[in-house]
Scaffold this motif. Structure first.
Motif, PDB file in Angstrom:
ATOM      1  N   SER A 294     -26.528  44.557   2.847  1.00  0.00           N
ATOM      2  CA  SER A 294     -26.540  45.189   1.542  1.00  0.00           C
ATOM      3  C   SER A 294     -27.911  45.225   0.841  1.00  0.00           C
ATOM      4  CB  SER A 294     -25.668  44.544   0.673  1.00  0.00           C
ATOM      5  OG  SER A 294     -24.275  44.414   1.353  1.00  0.00           O
ATOM      6  N   CYS A 316     -31.161  50.998   6.513  1.00  0.00           N
ATOM      7  CA  CYS A 316     -30.032  50.386   7.188  1.00  0.00           C
ATOM      8  C   CYS A 316     -30.400  50.090   8.838  1.00  0.00           C
ATOM      9  CB  CYS A 316     -28.807  51.280   7.260  1.00  0.00           C
ATOM     10  SG  CYS A 316     -28.051  51.161   5.557  1.00  0.00           S
ATOM     11  N   TYR A 321     -23.052  47.731  10.395  1.00  0.00           N
ATOM     12  CA  TYR A 321     -22.496  47.895   9.085  1.00  0.00           C
ATOM     13  C   TYR A 321     -23.548  47.715   8.132  1.00  0.00           C
ATOM     14  CZ  TYR A 321     -19.329  46.810   5.425  1.00  0.00           C
ATOM     15  OH  TYR A 321     -18.551  46.970   4.130  1.00  0.00           O
ATOM     16  N   LYS A 323     -24.601  48.718   3.747  1.00  0.00           N
ATOM     17  CA  LYS A 323     -24.218  49.371   2.440  1.00  0.00           C
ATOM     18  C   LYS A 323     -25.368  49.409   1.672  1.00  0.00           C
ATOM     19  CE  LYS A 323     -20.053  46.626   1.687  1.00  0.00           C
ATOM     20  NZ  LYS A 323     -19.531  45.462   0.832  1.00  0.00           N
ATOM     21  N   SER A 350     -24.699  56.193  -3.385  1.00  0.00           N
ATOM     22  CA  SER A 350     -24.130  55.035  -2.617  1.00  0.00           C
ATOM     23  C   SER A 350     -23.825  55.618  -1.008  1.00  0.00           C
ATOM     24  CB  SER A 350     -22.727  54.383  -2.959  1.00  0.00           C
ATOM     25  OG  SER A 350     -21.764  55.382  -2.773  1.00  0.00           O
ATOM     26  N   LEU A 352     -22.437  54.076   2.907  1.00  0.00           N
ATOM     27  CA  LEU A 352     -21.676  53.122   3.550  1.00  0.00           C
ATOM     28  C   LEU A 352     -21.754  53.353   5.041  1.00  0.00           C
ATOM     29  CD1 LEU A 352     -19.922  50.423   3.955  1.00  0.00           C
ATOM     30  CD2 LEU A 352     -18.019  51.756   3.183  1.00  0.00           C
ATOM     31  N   ASP A 354     -20.027  51.822   8.717  1.00  0.00           N
ATOM     32  CA  ASP A 354     -19.101  51.072   9.485  1.00  0.00           C
ATOM     33  C   ASP A 354     -19.006  51.454  10.800  1.00  0.00           C
ATOM     34  OD1 ASP A 354     -17.588  49.027  10.512  1.00  0.00           O
ATOM     35  OD2 ASP A 354     -16.163  48.980   8.722  1.00  0.00           O
ATOM     36  N   LEU A 414     -17.823  52.528  -1.253  1.00  0.00           N
ATOM     37  CA  LEU A 414     -18.867  51.307  -1.505  1.00  0.00           C
ATOM     38  C   LEU A 414     -18.398  50.516  -2.127  1.00  0.00           C
ATOM     39  CD1 LEU A 414     -21.165  50.037  -0.106  1.00  0.00           C
ATOM     40  CD2 LEU A 414     -22.772  51.280  -1.965  1.00  0.00           C
ATOM     41  N   GLU A 429     -12.370  43.733   1.445  1.00  0.00           N
ATOM     42  CA  GLU A 429     -12.910  45.008   1.436  1.00  0.00           C
ATOM     43  C   GLU A 429     -11.893  46.009   1.958  1.00  0.00           C
ATOM     44  OE1 GLU A 429     -16.911  45.764   2.500  1.00  0.00           O
ATOM     45  OE2 GLU A 429     -17.713  44.026   1.376  1.00  0.00           O
TER      46      GLU A 429
END
Length: 447
Positions: A294, A316, A321, A323, A350, A352, A354, A414, A429
């Motif tokens: 994160s 990232c 994974y 955020k 934001s 995200l 995954d 997110l 989540e």
């Protein structure tokens, strides 16, 4: 007529004394016998969390019970009669630098929690590694040890947020023994007695969460617990661990492996990111020590909103994974989690990712940055009212039948992480289904 003779004086005295005793002894017992002390008033609540829901790990909040009363209450709680299998050996899979950080995080944890006691340290180490494997906790050793340490209260291990590391430093011999325990645990040595326990406390306190867990064993003055139901079974402890270990600034004086950790940006080189994109003096990105996946970022709005996805992709890196939460005002950028309503409502961007679910999404605050489609805008949910576009910073409260209500939690992909009680846990989540909108301009890098 025969007259009975009166009893002798001695006999009359004896009978009088016996009668007096029959009255006096019960009276004395009632008046002077110690009164039975009632058990302390302890809140007891138990709920078995179903497999479909992550169990919450509450912060270490103790009930107001005197130590001797807590000991008496804890003695009345029976040990679980269910199986208590030993945990599987834990073999650390990270590189040498990550392993060094993990060893010293674990060594600090076991030493400050159990003292210079090898058996107690081994028990604590096993609980930490059980947590690393459980999806309700951070998936790094340092993340578990320092979970919640950004707060003054509510951390998982009390030493991480109560100033203990500043008040006491171990001697070299104790530190060496703690590191030996940590190295052995990370190399596969199992402390079988605690099984899959994820919680513990000393027997002279009563945490609020203890009544909802199964007590499995005791190691000296510590009691060990696991979750009731499926989440306490070996099948729940199957999460693969990445091997990444964040640097912990608080360990700078303890560990060479964590030296300079305050400047570490979770393996992201700031030079790789366009300086015009991240706000110069007020910017920068920081991976949270409680969750290395994160990021909280300050962006320069002059760089253009389309460049934000490039920042997210580079921050990232190759993470499966990740955020990223971003603001355009340094003063509004949080220094840690969880986020408050004001921080959420002023979030500018934001991201995200995954990969396990095939999901990747970038969202903008369309009150600040116009987007071509509504699917790229963050949504706002206010007290059950229909979702609306997120307002710009400083927007006036929404007026409802209940009165004026400030902008509420953002309802977007997110979901802010809620760090959490060893003695809180990220709440479950829930990812929404991907909207049928164009993909973000910057794709995630693949390993």
């Amino acid at each position: 007529m025969i007259r009975s003779l009166p009893p002798p004086l001695a006999l009359r005295v004896i009978l009088a004394l016996v009668g007096l005793a029959l009255v006096a002894i019960p009276t004395a017992i009632v008046l002077f016998a110690p009164h039975a002390k009632p058990l302390p008033a302890v809140a007891v609540a138990q709920r078995v969390v179903p497999k479909t829901e992550l169990p919450p790990v509450e912060p270490v909040e103790l009930q107001a019970v005197a130590p001797e009363d807590a000991k008496a209450f804890n003695d009345t709680v029976p040990f679980s009669t269910g199986p208590n299998p030993a945990a599987r050996p834990f073999i650390f899979s990270g590189d040498n630098a990550a392993r060094a950080r993990a060893i010293d995080c674990l060594a600090v944890g076991v030493l400050y929690e159990a003292g210079d006691d090898t058996e107690g340290e081994r028990a604590v180490a096993q609980v930490v590694l059980n947590r690393v494997r459980h999806p309700a906790f951070p998936k790094s050793v340092c993340g578990v040890i320092f979970q919640g340490s950004e707060r003054s209260t509510g951390c998982q291990f009390s030493f991480a947020c109560d100033g203990a590391m500043g008040r006491w430093h171990p001697n070299p011999a104790a530190w060496a023994r703690a590191r030996e325990v940590a190295i052995a645990a990370l190399s596969g040595l199992v402390y079988a007695k605690v099984g899959y326990a994820t919680h513990y406390h000393t027997d002279w306190v009563v945490p609020y969460w203890s009544a909802s867990l199964d007590k499995v064993t005791a190691v000296k003055t510590h009691l060990f617990f696991r979750w009731t139901g499926w989440w306490g079974t070996p099948a729940a402890f199957v999460r693969s661990v990445s091997g990444f270990e964040p640097g912990i600034a608080a360990l700078d004086g303890f560990s060479a492996a964590h030296s300079g950790a305050a400047a570490t940006l979770a393996e992201v080189n700031p030079a790789e990111i366009d300086s015009a994109t991240i706000a110069g003096t007020g910017g920068g990105q920081q991976a949270l020590s409680i969750d290395p996946n994160s990021f909280l970022v300050t962006l320069d709005p002059r760089a253009g909103p389309d460049s934000f996805t490039q920042v997210a992709a580079k921050a990232c890196g190759t993470r499966d994974y990740c955020k990223l939460m971003a603001w355009t005002d340094k003063m509004r950028t949080p220094k840690g989690l969880p986020l408050g309503q004001a921080q959420i409502s002023t979030m500018a961007f934001s991201y995200l990712r995954d990969k396990a679910r095939g999901y990747e999404k970038a969202l903008w605050n369309c009150g600040q940055f116009k987007r071509a489609t509504k699917g790229e805008c963050m949504k706002l949910q206010v007290l059950g009212t229909p979702a609306a576009t997120l307002p710009a910073p400083g927007a006036k409260p929404v007026t409802t039948a209940a009165g004026a209500v400030p902008p509420a939690a953002v309802n977007f992909t997110l979901k802010p992480v809620t760090p959490d009680g060893l003695g809180g846990v990220r709440k479950k989540e829930s990812l929404p289904k991907p909207a049928a909108t164009p993909a973000p301009t910057a794709k995630a890098e693949r390993p």
